[in-house]
Design a protein around this motif. Structure first.
Motif, PDB file in Angstrom:
ATOM      1  N   VAL A  22       0.846  -1.202   0.000  1.00 50.54           N
ATOM      2  CA  VAL A  22       0.000   0.000   0.000  1.00 50.54           C
ATOM      3  C   VAL A  22       0.877   1.245   0.000  1.00 50.54           C
ATOM      4  O   VAL A  22       0.634   2.198  -0.737  1.00 50.54           O
ATOM      5  CB  VAL A  22      -0.955  -0.008   1.214  1.00 50.54           C
ATOM      6  N   ARG A  23       1.904   1.236   0.828  1.00 49.34           N
ATOM      7  CA  ARG A  23       2.799   2.392   0.916  1.00 49.34           C
ATOM      8  C   ARG A  23       3.520   2.636  -0.404  1.00 49.34           C
ATOM      9  O   ARG A  23       3.640   3.775  -0.861  1.00 49.34           O
ATOM     10  CB  ARG A  23       3.810   2.181   2.040  1.00 49.34           C
ATOM     11  N   GLU A  24       4.007   1.566  -1.028  1.00 50.42           N
ATOM     12  CA  GLU A  24       4.778   1.725  -2.259  1.00 50.42           C
ATOM     13  C   GLU A  24       3.898   2.039  -3.469  1.00 50.42           C
ATOM     14  O   GLU A  24       4.323   2.750  -4.380  1.00 50.42           O
ATOM     15  CB  GLU A  24       5.605   0.465  -2.526  1.00 50.42           C
ATOM     16  N   ARG A  25       2.686   1.520  -3.495  1.00 48.79           N
ATOM     17  CA  ARG A  25       1.813   1.774  -4.642  1.00 48.79           C
ATOM     18  C   ARG A  25       1.027   3.076  -4.515  1.00 48.79           C
ATOM     19  O   ARG A  25       0.797   3.783  -5.498  1.00 48.79           O
ATOM     20  CB  ARG A  25       0.829   0.618  -4.830  1.00 48.79           C
ATOM     21  N   TYR A  26       0.603   3.403  -3.292  1.00 49.68           N
ATOM     22  CA  TYR A  26      -0.311   4.540  -3.127  1.00 49.68           C
ATOM     23  C   TYR A  26       0.260   5.689  -2.297  1.00 49.68           C
ATOM     24  O   TYR A  26      -0.321   6.771  -2.246  1.00 49.68           O
ATOM     25  CB  TYR A  26      -1.628   4.064  -2.500  1.00 49.68           C
ATOM     26  N   GLY A  27       1.357   5.456  -1.607  1.00 49.39           N
ATOM     27  CA  GLY A  27       2.022   6.542  -0.904  1.00 49.39           C
ATOM     28  C   GLY A  27       1.428   6.928   0.428  1.00 49.39           C
ATOM     29  O   GLY A  27       1.632   8.052   0.898  1.00 49.39           O
TER      30      GLY A  27
END
Length: 227
Positions: free
Chosen positions: A129-134
């Motif tokens: 989630v962090r890497e795809r959506y920030g």
């Protein structure tokens, strides 16, 4: 169990809502009172117009912040569901995506693979989630908090132009209000830019120019109507 403390992003969101609420209160109500001052010299009429604008703006800003932040939170919840499904059905693709992100930051393929493996084993959903959506999971902003911050700050900001236009003598009140408003807008413009990491000089100038434009237009429209 005690509630978790707010994250820096969550606190900044409340501060942002407060600063923007005050900024909109200053800008909106100054346009109203200066516009009415162009049409009439009646201090009571000017004050009532400003009060009505402040009341309407307070409700509008609070509801706008509530809906906006709620929509952002809904989008984050949707992203979490999408990634959860992706991990259940396409784990290798998600692993490769994260590894490539790390490699794009200059990490060697070997270290990127090792880092991805450790991160995914610890928290696969949070990592993807962090890497795809920030954003970080479970750090949603408070829609109610943002609404309350705006509901308090908007009328506080609107007090400046209302008091200036009614307390200064009639022959200088428009000019004096304009100066007071521009100083306040410079402060709120700088503060908003500082919080968001934007260019502070450009943001301050943009806010001041918007205030000048608003006051000039509303004053001359009021002058034309008052003739």
């Amino acid at each position: 169990m005690a509630k978790d403390k707010q994250t820096l992003a969550q606190r900044n969101n409340l501060i942002r809502a407060s600063v923007m609420g005050a900024n909109d209160g200053i800008l909106s109500v100054s346009g109203i009172v200066i516009g009415v001052a162009g049409a009439t010299t009646n201090s009571f009429a000017i004050f009532i117009a400003g009060f009505a604008g402040a009341l309407a703006g307070t409700v509008s800003m609070a509801m706008g912040e509530y809906v906006s932040v709620h929509s952002q939170n809904d989008a984050q919840i949707k992203a979490e569901a999408v990634q959860n499904d992706a991990l259940n059905n396409r784990y290798d693709e998600e692993f490769a995506f994260v590894q490539k992100k790390y490699e794009a930051q200059g990490i060697s393929e070997h270290l990127a693979n090792k880092a991805t493996q450790e991160m995914m084993e610890k928290d696969a959903l949070g990592t993807t989630v962090r890497e795809r959506y920030g954003f970080t999971l479970h750090h949603e902003m408070s829609a109610v908090g943002a609404a309350i911050a705006s509901m308090v700050s908007f009328p506080l900001g609107s007090l400046l132009p209302m008091l200036a236009i009614t307390l200064f003598p009639p022959h200088i009140r428009v000019a004096a209000t304009g100066v007071a408003v521009l100083i306040a807008l410079a402060i709120t413009g700088y503060s908003a830019a500082h919080l968001s990491g934007a260019n502070e000089k450009k943001a301050t100038l943009r806010n001041v120019v918007a205030g000048v434009f608003t006051m000039i237009v509303t004053f001359y429209i009021g002058t034309l109507i008052g003739r």
